[in-house]
Design a protein around this motif. Structure first.
Motif, PDB file in Angstrom:
ATOM      1  N   ALA A 117       0.817  -1.211   0.000  1.00 57.40           N
ATOM      2  CA  ALA A 117       0.000   0.000   0.000  1.00 57.40           C
ATOM      3  C   ALA A 117       0.853   1.264   0.000  1.00 57.40           C
ATOM      4  N   SER A 118       2.000   1.233   0.650  1.00 56.83           N
ATOM      5  CA  SER A 118       2.837   2.428   0.729  1.00 56.83           C
ATOM      6  C   SER A 118       3.518   2.706  -0.603  1.00 56.83           C
ATOM      7  N   SER A 119       3.785   3.982  -0.868  1.00 57.98           N
ATOM      8  CA  SER A 119       4.447   4.380  -2.109  1.00 57.98           C
ATOM      9  C   SER A 119       5.900   3.932  -2.083  1.00 57.98           C
ATOM     10  N   TYR A 126      -8.165   4.439  -7.950  1.00 57.75           N
ATOM     11  CA  TYR A 126      -9.576   4.710  -7.636  1.00 57.75           C
ATOM     12  C   TYR A 126     -10.246   3.458  -7.059  1.00 57.75           C
ATOM     13  N   SER A 127      -9.990   2.310  -7.676  1.00 54.47           N
ATOM     14  CA  SER A 127     -10.587   1.061  -7.184  1.00 54.47           C
ATOM     15  C   SER A 127      -9.966   0.621  -5.867  1.00 54.47           C
ATOM     16  N   ILE A 128      -8.686   0.939  -5.649  1.00 50.86           N
ATOM     17  CA  ILE A 128      -8.052   0.661  -4.348  1.00 50.86           C
ATOM     18  C   ILE A 128      -8.773   1.437  -3.252  1.00 50.86           C
ATOM     19  N   ALA A 129      -9.074   2.699  -3.523  1.00 48.31           N
ATOM     20  CA  ALA A 129      -9.802   3.505  -2.544  1.00 48.31           C
ATOM     21  C   ALA A 129     -11.193   2.926  -2.284  1.00 48.31           C
ATOM     22  N   GLN A 130     -11.853   2.426  -3.330  1.00 48.83           N
ATOM     23  CA  GLN A 130     -13.167   1.796  -3.136  1.00 48.83           C
ATOM     24  C   GLN A 130     -13.048   0.558  -2.245  1.00 48.83           C
ATOM     25  N   ASN A 131     -12.010  -0.239  -2.461  1.00 49.65           N
ATOM     26  CA  ASN A 131     -11.781  -1.406  -1.610  1.00 49.65           C
ATOM     27  C   ASN A 131     -11.560  -0.999  -0.160  1.00 49.65           C
ATOM     28  N   ASP A 132     -10.709  -0.002   0.054  1.00 52.85           N
ATOM     29  CA  ASP A 132     -10.411   0.449   1.417  1.00 52.85           C
ATOM     30  C   ASP A 132     -11.667   1.008   2.085  1.00 52.85           C
ATOM     31  N   PHE A 133     -12.459   1.769   1.328  1.00 46.55           N
ATOM     32  CA  PHE A 133     -13.691   2.340   1.874  1.00 46.55           C
ATOM     33  C   PHE A 133     -14.662   1.226   2.270  1.00 46.55           C
ATOM     34  N   ASP A 158      -9.002   6.061   6.381  1.00 48.30           N
ATOM     35  CA  ASP A 158      -7.786   6.875   6.249  1.00 48.30           C
ATOM     36  C   ASP A 158      -6.960   6.437   5.045  1.00 48.30           C
ATOM     37  N   ASP A 159      -6.853   5.126   4.843  1.00 48.13           N
ATOM     38  CA  ASP A 159      -6.105   4.636   3.686  1.00 48.13           C
ATOM     39  C   ASP A 159      -6.764   5.084   2.383  1.00 48.13           C
ATOM     40  N   ALA A 160      -8.093   5.010   2.340  1.00 55.20           N
ATOM     41  CA  ALA A 160      -8.812   5.436   1.137  1.00 55.20           C
ATOM     42  C   ALA A 160      -8.594   6.921   0.869  1.00 55.20           C
ATOM     43  N   ALA A 161      -8.674   7.727   1.923  1.00 58.84           N
ATOM     44  CA  ALA A 161      -8.487   9.177   1.760  1.00 58.84           C
ATOM     45  C   ALA A 161      -7.076   9.498   1.281  1.00 58.84           C
ATOM     46  N   ARG A 162      -6.081   8.793   1.812  1.00 59.47           N
ATOM     47  CA  ARG A 162      -4.696   9.043   1.383  1.00 59.47           C
ATOM     48  C   ARG A 162      -4.514   8.696  -0.101  1.00 59.47           C
ATOM     49  N   THR A 163      -5.098   7.581  -0.518  1.00 54.60           N
ATOM     50  CA  THR A 163      -4.982   7.187  -1.920  1.00 54.60           C
ATOM     51  C   THR A 163      -5.620   8.228  -2.831  1.00 54.60           C
ATOM     52  N   LEU A 164      -6.796   8.716  -2.454  1.00 53.53           N
ATOM     53  CA  LEU A 164      -7.487   9.702  -3.279  1.00 53.53           C
ATOM     54  C   LEU A 164      -6.756  11.039  -3.295  1.00 53.53           C
TER      55      LEU A 164
END
Length: 632
Positions: free
Chosen positions: A181-183, A248-255, A261-267
């Motif tokens: 998940a981390s950059s 975008y789909s990663i954020a949907q998965n996290d949400f 917090d993970d979703a918000a960071r990705t977005l």
């Protein structure tokens, strides 16, 4: 190490590779037991066409879009299993041709045969992608998940020479990264230098592994298998065209799994991603809407309002953003704020306007302002009534929708032609590399050993072409979301096949017309009498070289299968086929007329389904208005 030393080292490597190739060549020549050493030596240096003639003909026909002719050439190679080194090439070309004529289900066995070869074929990743695309077109998400599990995740997690080779192919055919998940350090560096990142993105290429992982990730997301979906999507690298869509789909998965917090960071990271293409900019707006929804869900109303209001008023996502603000504030028990932030509404499609009116009308009603609530609801109801079409207006809307669908088809077929050229060239290089041993083949192996790679062109992919600007009309959006769209597009494809540069003297043309009948029988669900008549018309175009026996009482699927078998048998003997030009001309007109009717009928159903949605919204508005005007 000095530059001279480096050059010397490279020179030694080249000499070692060439010496090794010569030694292998000598061994191969000895093993073939030529009648004399002199003859073997002469044969080694004699030019020979590296690609078998049937496959060469098949590739030429495939490039031109003459799929039946290509099938006729390649099926002989597969039946004879000669030459053995070209079997995976022949199977892959056969699958591509079957997909080209719309027979996805018949392409599946050939694709699986390519994927399951041992050692793994250089076509492993492209064949796997085509298999996933077939399941995606049929909305078979579980089948995609099974492909992911068996052919991607299991080899990546297992040991053994075959699995290691598959893992290497997956990496070579994409811009992949570790699934974390981390950059990575490189990603952080590029995000800190957006201009340099934009230059990199301008050079990105459409590659098989990237699209494969993205398609699998989306299917797993639809199935609710979020951890597997994350593993697939996180593997896509920053220089892939699919990186922002995967994010975008990663954020949907996290949400969905509560990792807000993970979703918000990705977005947030995606909001700083350079918007190079119109598609990137459209996705950027959707990212903002999802980010605002996550903020509202977390109770951070100020952040949610700020993010949603940052979307420009002329953006297609602006109505959704404004509706999101009003809905979130009303649900939070803040109707006055919902009204305040809706004070300057923006133009919206009629369905979005109706949904907004229901929310804002409810806010006014809860504040006791029934007059304002009634005004908003009546205005939206009037617009919905005007948007519901019938008679000549409906016919005009269907004609406009058909024009949009045909323009989209032209764009898609143009990109398919470019893709066929690229794939054919890449297959020719691979076939030449695998050809019988000779001096030319030795040079190809030396070139591959020095880094060019036999399948480098196939692995590098193509530069993505920008699609034509997508229409924003409400009817077009309804068409894109309709389950009827694949059927319409298949019939449009077959219609384009028989209307483009007709040549009654070409046997390929006659088989395309027969296939047009098959597509109409498969997708238009005609009445039994009309179905049997059309099936017999199609059978007359294939009966010369195949005994086609039709059962009038058989279901449509059985009739379609019988005709397909006849078409394939005719394609295998295409050189001996001759058609009566007058009969072909008449059949073309009839098949085209049938397809036109089938397409228009499906488009009318799309419009009627949209009308049903508007009728439901109109009823909701009437109910809300009645409740508003009812005495306390």
């Amino acid at each position: 190490m000095t530059e001279r030393a480096r050059r010397s080292c490279r020179s030694r490597r080249v000499r070692v590779v060439i010496l090794f190739a010569l030694l292998v060549g000598a061994s191969a020549a000895h093993a073939q037991q030529q009648p004399s050493r002199l003859a073997a030596f002469a044969d080694f240096f004699r030019w020979r066409e590296p690609i078998p003639a049937p496959l060469r003909a098949a590739l030429d026909a495939y490039t031109e879009g003459r799929f039946f002719a290509a099938l006729g050439s390649v099926d002989g190679v597969i039946a004879a299993r000669t030459p053995a080194y070209a079997m995976d090439d022949a199977l892959f070309v056969r699958a591509l041709c079957l997909i080209g004529i719309g027979w996805d289900d018949l392409a599946v066995p050939s694709l699986r045969a390519v994927v399951e070869t041992n050692p793994p074929s250089p076509y492993y990743v492209p064949a796997l992608l085509e298999l996933v695309e077939i399941h995606d077109r049929a909305s078979r998400w579980q089948a995609i998940a099974d492909v992911w599990q068996q052919y991607v995740e299991q080899p990546l997690r297992s040991r053994g020479s075959r699995n290691e080779r598959i893992a290497r192919l997956l990496v070579e055919f994409g811009s992949l990264r570790p699934p974390v998940a981390s950059s990575t350090r490189r990603e952080k560096s590029l995000f800190s230098r957006p201009k340099e990142l934009a230059v990199l993105l301008d050079k990105r290429r459409e590659r098989s592994s990237d699209r494969l992982f993205y398609r699998c990730g989306l299917a797993l997301l639809r199935l609710g298998r979020h951890e597997e979906s994350l593993r697939a999507l996180l593997t896509i690298g920053i220089d892939s065209p699919y990186y922002p869509y995967a994010g975008y789909s990663i954020a949907q998965n996290d949400f969905a799994t509560g990792r807000i917090d993970d979703a918000a960071r990705t977005l947030t990271r995606l909001e700083h991603y350079p918007k190079v293409t119109p598609e990137d900019r459209a996705l950027g707006s959707r990212v903002q809407v999802l980010h605002a929804a996550i903020a509202f869900d977390a109770g951070e109303f100020d952040d949610g309002i700020r993010i949603a209001q940052a979307i420009a008023a002329d953006d297609p996502e602006a109505p959704a953003a404004r509706l999101l603000i009003a809905t979130a504030l009303l649900d939070a028990g803040k109707p006055s704020l919902a009204v305040v932030y809706d004070a300057a509404p923006i133009p919206a499609e009629v369905a979005d306007e109706a949904k907004r009116a229901l929310v804002v009308g409810s806010a006014y009603a809860s504040l006791g302002d029934k007059d304002s609530a009634a005004r908003v609801l009546r205005g939206a109801a009037g617009h919905v009534q005007q948007a519901r079409l019938a008679g000549p207006a409906l016919d005009e809307a269907i004609a406009r929708l058909r024009a949009l669908a045909e323009a989209s088809l032209d764009d898609r077929r143009s990109r398919a032609r470019a893709s066929r050229e690229h794939v054919s060239d890449a297959i020719r290089i691979i076939l030449a590399h695998d050809a019988p041993w000779s001096f030319a083949t030795m040079l190809r192996h030396v070139r591959a050993a020095l880094g060019a790679g036999a399948y480098r062109g196939l692995a590098l992919g193509t530069k993505p072409e920008s699609a034509a600007a997508a229409p924003s009309a409400a009817v077009w959006l309804a068409y894109l979301a309709s389950p009827r769209r694949p059927t319409i597009e298949r019939m449009l494809d077959r219609l384009a096949d028989i209307e483009a540069a007709p040549d009654e003297s070409d046997p390929e043309d006659g088989l395309r017309i027969a296939n047009a009948y098959v597509a109409w029988l498969e997708h238009a669900a005609p009445e039994p009498d009309r179905r049997n008549w059309a099936a017999h018309r199609a059978a007359t175009l294939v009966r010369r070289n195949a005994a086609v026996e039709l059962d009038p009482a058989a279901p449509a699927a059985a009739t379609v299968n019988t005709l397909r078998i006849g078409l394939l048998e005719t394609a295998d003997a295409l050189a001996d086929v001759g058609f009566n030009p007058d009969a072909v001309r008449e059949a073309r007109q009839d098949a085209a007329s049938s397809l036109h009717q089938g397409i228009d009928g499906e488009l009318r159903q799309v419009m009627q389904e949209r009308d049903g949605e508007l009728r439901g919204l109109e009823l909701d508005l009437d109910v809300a208005l009645s409740e508003t005007l009812a005495p306390p």
